[in-house]
Design a protein around this motif. Structure first.
Motif, PDB file in Angstrom:
ATOM      1  N   GLU A 165      23.511 -12.612 -46.090  1.00 45.85           N
ATOM      2  CA  GLU A 165      22.869 -13.861 -45.718  1.00 45.85           C
ATOM      3  C   GLU A 165      21.572 -14.056 -46.502  1.00 45.85           C
ATOM      4  O   GLU A 165      20.802 -13.129 -46.687  1.00 45.85           O
ATOM      5  CB  GLU A 165      22.547 -13.768 -44.220  1.00 45.85           C
ATOM      6  CG  GLU A 165      21.850 -14.921 -43.612  1.00 45.85           C
ATOM      7  CD  GLU A 165      21.638 -14.670 -42.134  1.00 45.85           C
ATOM      8  OE1 GLU A 165      22.480 -15.133 -41.347  1.00 45.85           O
ATOM      9  OE2 GLU A 165      20.656 -14.000 -41.775  1.00 45.85           O
ATOM     10  N   ARG A 166      21.372 -15.295 -46.952  1.00 48.12           N
ATOM     11  CA  ARG A 166      20.090 -15.671 -47.564  1.00 48.12           C
ATOM     12  C   ARG A 166      19.427 -16.692 -46.654  1.00 48.12           C
ATOM     13  O   ARG A 166      20.093 -17.497 -46.025  1.00 48.12           O
ATOM     14  CB  ARG A 166      20.297 -16.203 -48.970  1.00 48.12           C
ATOM     15  CG  ARG A 166      20.741 -15.037 -49.883  1.00 48.12           C
ATOM     16  CD  ARG A 166      20.901 -15.376 -51.308  1.00 48.12           C
ATOM     17  NE  ARG A 166      19.683 -15.854 -51.936  1.00 48.12           N
ATOM     18  CZ  ARG A 166      19.661 -16.307 -53.189  1.00 48.12           C
ATOM     19  NH1 ARG A 166      20.761 -16.334 -53.923  1.00 48.12           N
ATOM     20  NH2 ARG A 166      18.533 -16.747 -53.716  1.00 48.12           N
ATOM     21  N   ASN A 176      24.818 -27.120 -38.140  1.00 51.15           N
ATOM     22  CA  ASN A 176      25.675 -26.621 -39.216  1.00 51.15           C
ATOM     23  C   ASN A 176      25.934 -27.757 -40.186  1.00 51.15           C
ATOM     24  O   ASN A 176      26.559 -28.754 -39.824  1.00 51.15           O
ATOM     25  CB  ASN A 176      26.994 -26.086 -38.663  1.00 51.15           C
ATOM     26  CG  ASN A 176      26.791 -24.807 -37.866  1.00 51.15           C
ATOM     27  OD1 ASN A 176      25.934 -23.988 -38.199  1.00 51.15           O
ATOM     28  ND2 ASN A 176      27.545 -24.635 -36.820  1.00 51.15           N
ATOM     29  N   VAL A 177      25.441 -27.588 -41.412  1.00 54.19           N
ATOM     30  CA  VAL A 177      25.517 -28.638 -42.419  1.00 54.19           C
ATOM     31  C   VAL A 177      26.356 -28.145 -43.587  1.00 54.19           C
ATOM     32  O   VAL A 177      26.033 -27.119 -44.199  1.00 54.19           O
ATOM     33  CB  VAL A 177      24.099 -29.040 -42.906  1.00 54.19           C
ATOM     34  CG1 VAL A 177      24.177 -30.147 -43.942  1.00 54.19           C
ATOM     35  CG2 VAL A 177      23.229 -29.458 -41.732  1.00 54.19           C
ATOM     36  N   HIS A 190      29.932 -24.677 -48.699  1.00 56.27           N
ATOM     37  CA  HIS A 190      29.233 -23.672 -47.898  1.00 56.27           C
ATOM     38  C   HIS A 190      28.656 -24.329 -46.648  1.00 56.27           C
ATOM     39  O   HIS A 190      28.310 -25.504 -46.665  1.00 56.27           O
ATOM     40  CB  HIS A 190      28.076 -23.040 -48.689  1.00 56.27           C
ATOM     41  CG  HIS A 190      28.512 -22.074 -49.724  1.00 56.27           C
ATOM     42  ND1 HIS A 190      28.737 -22.433 -51.035  1.00 56.27           N
ATOM     43  CD2 HIS A 190      28.763 -20.750 -49.658  1.00 56.27           C
ATOM     44  CE1 HIS A 190      29.102 -21.375 -51.721  1.00 56.27           C
ATOM     45  NE2 HIS A 190      29.129 -20.332 -50.906  1.00 56.27           N
ATOM     46  N   THR A 191      28.527 -23.536 -45.598  1.00 61.21           N
ATOM     47  CA  THR A 191      27.889 -24.015 -44.373  1.00 61.21           C
ATOM     48  C   THR A 191      26.468 -23.470 -44.313  1.00 61.21           C
ATOM     49  O   THR A 191      26.252 -22.267 -44.374  1.00 61.21           O
ATOM     50  CB  THR A 191      28.663 -23.542 -43.125  1.00 61.21           C
ATOM     51  OG1 THR A 191      30.001 -24.046 -43.200  1.00 61.21           O
ATOM     52  CG2 THR A 191      27.995 -24.039 -41.851  1.00 61.21           C
ATOM     53  N   TRP A 192      25.515 -24.376 -44.211  1.00 62.25           N
ATOM     54  CA  TRP A 192      24.112 -24.024 -43.988  1.00 62.25           C
ATOM     55  C   TRP A 192      23.861 -24.099 -42.501  1.00 62.25           C
ATOM     56  O   TRP A 192      24.158 -25.112 -41.864  1.00 62.25           O
ATOM     57  CB  TRP A 192      23.187 -24.997 -44.723  1.00 62.25           C
ATOM     58  CG  TRP A 192      23.188 -24.811 -46.201  1.00 62.25           C
ATOM     59  CD1 TRP A 192      24.044 -25.370 -47.107  1.00 62.25           C
ATOM     60  CD2 TRP A 192      22.282 -24.004 -46.950  1.00 62.25           C
ATOM     61  NE1 TRP A 192      23.713 -24.957 -48.375  1.00 62.25           N
ATOM     62  CE2 TRP A 192      22.633 -24.116 -48.308  1.00 62.25           C
ATOM     63  CE3 TRP A 192      21.192 -23.196 -46.596  1.00 62.25           C
ATOM     64  CZ2 TRP A 192      21.955 -23.447 -49.315  1.00 62.25           C
ATOM     65  CZ3 TRP A 192      20.508 -22.529 -47.601  1.00 62.25           C
ATOM     66  CH2 TRP A 192      20.894 -22.652 -48.947  1.00 62.25           C
ATOM     67  N   PHE A 206      25.595 -20.746 -55.176  1.00 62.47           N
ATOM     68  CA  PHE A 206      25.732 -21.821 -54.202  1.00 62.47           C
ATOM     69  C   PHE A 206      24.746 -22.921 -54.561  1.00 62.47           C
ATOM     70  O   PHE A 206      23.765 -22.696 -55.264  1.00 62.47           O
ATOM     71  CB  PHE A 206      25.471 -21.315 -52.775  1.00 62.47           C
ATOM     72  CG  PHE A 206      24.142 -20.650 -52.600  1.00 62.47           C
ATOM     73  CD1 PHE A 206      23.020 -21.371 -52.218  1.00 62.47           C
ATOM     74  CD2 PHE A 206      24.000 -19.287 -52.842  1.00 62.47           C
ATOM     75  CE1 PHE A 206      21.802 -20.761 -52.064  1.00 62.47           C
ATOM     76  CE2 PHE A 206      22.771 -18.658 -52.687  1.00 62.47           C
ATOM     77  CZ  PHE A 206      21.668 -19.396 -52.301  1.00 62.47           C
ATOM     78  N   GLU A 207      25.047 -24.111 -54.065  1.00 65.41           N
ATOM     79  CA  GLU A 207      24.186 -25.259 -54.308  1.00 65.41           C
ATOM     80  C   GLU A 207      23.149 -25.359 -53.200  1.00 65.41           C
ATOM     81  O   GLU A 207      23.477 -25.275 -52.016  1.00 65.41           O
ATOM     82  CB  GLU A 207      25.040 -26.527 -54.325  1.00 65.41           C
ATOM     83  CG  GLU A 207      24.264 -27.790 -54.583  1.00 65.41           C
ATOM     84  CD  GLU A 207      25.167 -29.020 -54.584  1.00 65.41           C
ATOM     85  OE1 GLU A 207      24.728 -30.055 -54.043  1.00 65.41           O
ATOM     86  OE2 GLU A 207      26.296 -28.939 -55.115  1.00 65.41           O
ATOM     87  N   LYS A 208      21.889 -25.537 -53.612  1.00 66.88           N
ATOM     88  CA  LYS A 208      20.808 -25.711 -52.634  1.00 66.88           C
ATOM     89  C   LYS A 208      20.553 -27.200 -52.445  1.00 66.88           C
ATOM     90  O   LYS A 208      20.265 -27.911 -53.398  1.00 66.88           O
ATOM     91  CB  LYS A 208      19.512 -25.076 -53.142  1.00 66.88           C
ATOM     92  CG  LYS A 208      19.512 -23.588 -53.163  1.00 66.88           C
ATOM     93  CD  LYS A 208      18.142 -23.101 -53.623  1.00 66.88           C
ATOM     94  CE  LYS A 208      18.200 -21.672 -54.070  1.00 66.88           C
ATOM     95  NZ  LYS A 208      16.931 -21.263 -54.673  1.00 66.88           N
TER      96      LYS A 208
END
Length: 156
Positions: free
Chosen positions: A6-7, A92-93, A98-100, A126-128
């Motif tokens: 996890e980041r 949860n976005v 990916h799920t943020w 991953f895209e930020k």
């Protein structure tokens, strides 16, 4: 052994306010054991409860065991055994596959918004989203366990 990779990032409040969000879920989270090398947590939300055990961190990875338990038992364990705790609303976005998990903290941690992304491997790309700020993955002050003992609003 199940492993969590996890980041964790701070969230830009102004940009986050402009995001179209899904419904959030309120969490009450308590810590039965919170040591540097292991934690035992109980988490209760409206329709679910979980008992989670986490091992020591190695970079952004650590062992994690999570078990769903009956909500009534989770609430009872939280009330009877937790020595510290936090409250937050989680959103949860989905962004580019990916799920943020965006946690908006309440209580003594109000004003803090943290986003986490779970990965399959440590060097996964991953895209930020533009609302993501500074990375705090290895800053232990931002762990939920630490926030339950040293709340954000007490930091100088």
């Amino acid at each position: 052994m199940p492993t969590e990779i996890e980041r964790k990032f701070l969230v830009d409040h102004e940009k986050w306010a402009a995001v179209a969000k899904p419904d959030g879920k309120d969490y009450e989270q308590g810590y039965i054991l919170s040591e540097e090398k292991r934690t035992v947590r109980i988490r209760v939300t409206g329709d679910a409860a979980f008992l989670t055990l986490k091992g020591p961190s190695a970079g952004i990875s650590r062992s994690e065991y999570e078990y769903r338990i009956p909500v009534a038992e989770g609430a009872e364990i939280l009330d009877s055994f937790a020595v510290s705790g936090i409250q937050k609303t989680r959103y949860n976005v989905e962004v580019a596959g990916h799920t943020w998990e965006v946690d908006v903290f309440a209580g003594e941690n109000s004003g803090l918004i943290v986003a986490e992304i779970e990965l399959q491997h440590e060097d996964e790309t991953f895209e930020k989203p533009d609302w993501i700020g500074r990375e705090v993955s290895t800053d232990t002050r931002y762990t939920n366990a630490a926030l339950s003992v040293y709340p954000y609003n007490t930091w100088k």
